[in-house]
Design a protein around this motif. Sequence first.
Motif, PDB file in Angstrom:
ATOM      1  N   VAL A  15      -1.717  -4.018  11.414  1.00 21.42           N
ATOM      2  CA  VAL A  15      -1.925  -4.360  10.032  1.00 21.42           C
ATOM      3  C   VAL A  15      -1.494  -5.140   9.653  1.00 21.42           C
ATOM      4  N   ARG A  16      -2.736  -5.891   8.526  1.00 16.62           N
ATOM      5  CA  ARG A  16      -1.553  -7.063   7.518  1.00 16.62           C
ATOM      6  C   ARG A  16      -1.581  -6.360   6.041  1.00 16.62           C
ATOM      7  N   LEU A  17      -0.870  -7.205   5.797  1.00 19.23           N
ATOM      8  CA  LEU A  17       0.324  -6.830   4.452  1.00 19.23           C
ATOM      9  C   LEU A  17      -0.020  -8.464   3.476  1.00 19.23           C
ATOM     10  N   SER A  18      -0.864  -7.673   2.184  1.00 18.55           N
ATOM     11  CA  SER A  18      -0.854  -8.820   1.173  1.00 18.55           C
ATOM     12  C   SER A  18      -0.645  -8.503  -0.546  1.00 18.55           C
ATOM     13  N   GLU A  19      -0.708  -9.400  -1.659  1.00 17.48           N
ATOM     14  CA  GLU A  19      -0.438  -8.280  -2.272  1.00 17.48           C
ATOM     15  C   GLU A  19      -1.987  -8.418  -3.159  1.00 17.48           C
ATOM     16  N   ASP A  20      -1.620  -7.177  -4.072  1.00 17.99           N
ATOM     17  CA  ASP A  20      -2.659  -6.809  -5.081  1.00 17.99           C
ATOM     18  C   ASP A  20      -3.092  -6.083  -4.566  1.00 17.99           C
ATOM     19  N   ALA A  21      -2.583  -4.379  -4.249  1.00 17.66           N
ATOM     20  CA  ALA A  21      -3.546  -2.947  -4.103  1.00 17.66           C
ATOM     21  C   ALA A  21      -4.655  -3.321  -4.791  1.00 17.66           C
ATOM     22  N   ASP A  22      -5.570  -2.037  -4.141  1.00 15.83           N
ATOM     23  CA  ASP A  22      -5.936  -1.783  -5.362  1.00 15.83           C
ATOM     24  C   ASP A  22      -6.478  -0.287  -5.209  1.00 15.83           C
ATOM     25  N   GLU A  23      -4.919   0.368  -4.748  1.00 19.68           N
ATOM     26  CA  GLU A  23      -5.400   1.798  -5.155  1.00 19.68           C
ATOM     27  C   GLU A  23      -3.964   2.685  -5.619  1.00 19.68           C
ATOM     28  N   GLU A  24      -4.270   3.857  -6.513  1.00 20.94           N
ATOM     29  CA  GLU A  24      -3.637   4.246  -6.825  1.00 20.94           C
ATOM     30  C   GLU A  24      -3.081   5.918  -5.760  1.00 20.94           C
ATOM     31  N   THR A  25      -1.540   5.515  -4.968  1.00 21.96           N
ATOM     32  CA  THR A  25      -1.189   6.790  -4.373  1.00 21.96           C
ATOM     33  C   THR A  25      -0.189   6.807  -4.485  1.00 21.96           C
ATOM     34  N   ASP A  26       0.091   7.448  -5.724  1.00 23.58           N
ATOM     35  CA  ASP A  26       1.599   7.502  -6.289  1.00 23.58           C
ATOM     36  C   ASP A  26       2.003   8.966  -5.581  1.00 23.58           C
ATOM     37  N   ALA A  27       1.293  10.269  -6.231  1.00 19.79           N
ATOM     38  CA  ALA A  27       0.755  11.631  -5.622  1.00 19.79           C
ATOM     39  C   ALA A  27       1.474  11.343  -3.793  1.00 19.79           C
ATOM     40  N   LEU A  28       0.165  10.857  -3.123  1.00 26.90           N
ATOM     41  CA  LEU A  28       0.521  10.902  -1.982  1.00 26.90           C
ATOM     42  C   LEU A  28       1.517   9.989  -1.090  1.00 26.90           C
ATOM     43  N   PHE A  29       2.554   9.660  -1.479  1.00 25.69           N
ATOM     44  CA  PHE A  29       3.063   8.587  -1.839  1.00 25.69           C
ATOM     45  C   PHE A  29       4.685   9.430  -1.482  1.00 25.69           C
TER      46      PHE A  29
END
Length: 326
Positions: A91-105
Amino acid sequence: MESIAKQLITLAVRAPSGHNTQPWQFSVEQDTVRIYPDLSRRLPVVDPDDHALFISLGCALENLVIAAAHQGLAAGVDYFPSDEPEECLRVRLSEDADEETDALFQAIPERQSNRGTYDGRAIDDSDLARLMDAHFRDSVKVRAFRVGHPDIEPIIGFVREGNIAQFNDPAFVAELVSWIRFTRREVSDRQDGLAAVALGFPAVPRWLGRWIMTTLVRPEGEAARQEKAIRSSSLLLLFIARGNDKQHWVDVGRSFERIALTATSLGIAHAHVNMPCEVAPIRRRLAVHLGLDDGEQPLLLIRLGHVRKRLPTSPRRPVERVMREP
């Protein structure tokens, strides 16, 4: 980035796994997280080809991806890349996620497999639609069976057959017993496995727990208990891999974890009733019954419904015990 990656792993390890074996290891190197299968924690009787182990890795991977997005990070995933010296998910991490995951998180630390009896209330159509929408991988199909609909009766029959086959197998029972933590001390010391209280048993010494499991727990009785649990539920969901390889198995885990977290966010409980998927001859007959295409494999069956109370959460090993040097 390394410190953030290590924080993500604390949520990745909240993923479910067969018998709560937690069959994973992680490494962090700059912006890269690697997830390795820990084959010392495999289940050779119930999972001889390790498909359930790789489903568990997929669940851990999905938790990590969701947690990364919550931190504003995109996660690019490579499945078992050939340039790695060991088999892993990279898994390579980078800036600028484009998904809203607050409820799942928010659901990650709350999610649990609740093996108790549910209260029989139906899942609303709108909630069912949200559950099915949470599944997003083309490599996996999900089929729903509502409790009370005639289509579910053959599935319950397959669960019953799987239960009886497994509990008639002394090797299966021995493997299961080896992962049950019968006392609070065992839970605290090992921080893995199935806590007896979560299975509905009182805390007892290991010798007594082994005697109960090998003497008093009978195949027909266990099958009846699981049927009662299903009929107290609202829904069964069956996860079908469109191919029979490790990448498809991981994708089943990712799809399942998304749905399980969505269910948790909606106040809906879930538990595995995976017996017909674990006994190979029954799994093949289930595939025929469902009219699946060649190569499609029914690999995971869960029940969902509403509960009046939560059970104690299953233990997890601390992150330092699953980390390795990159």
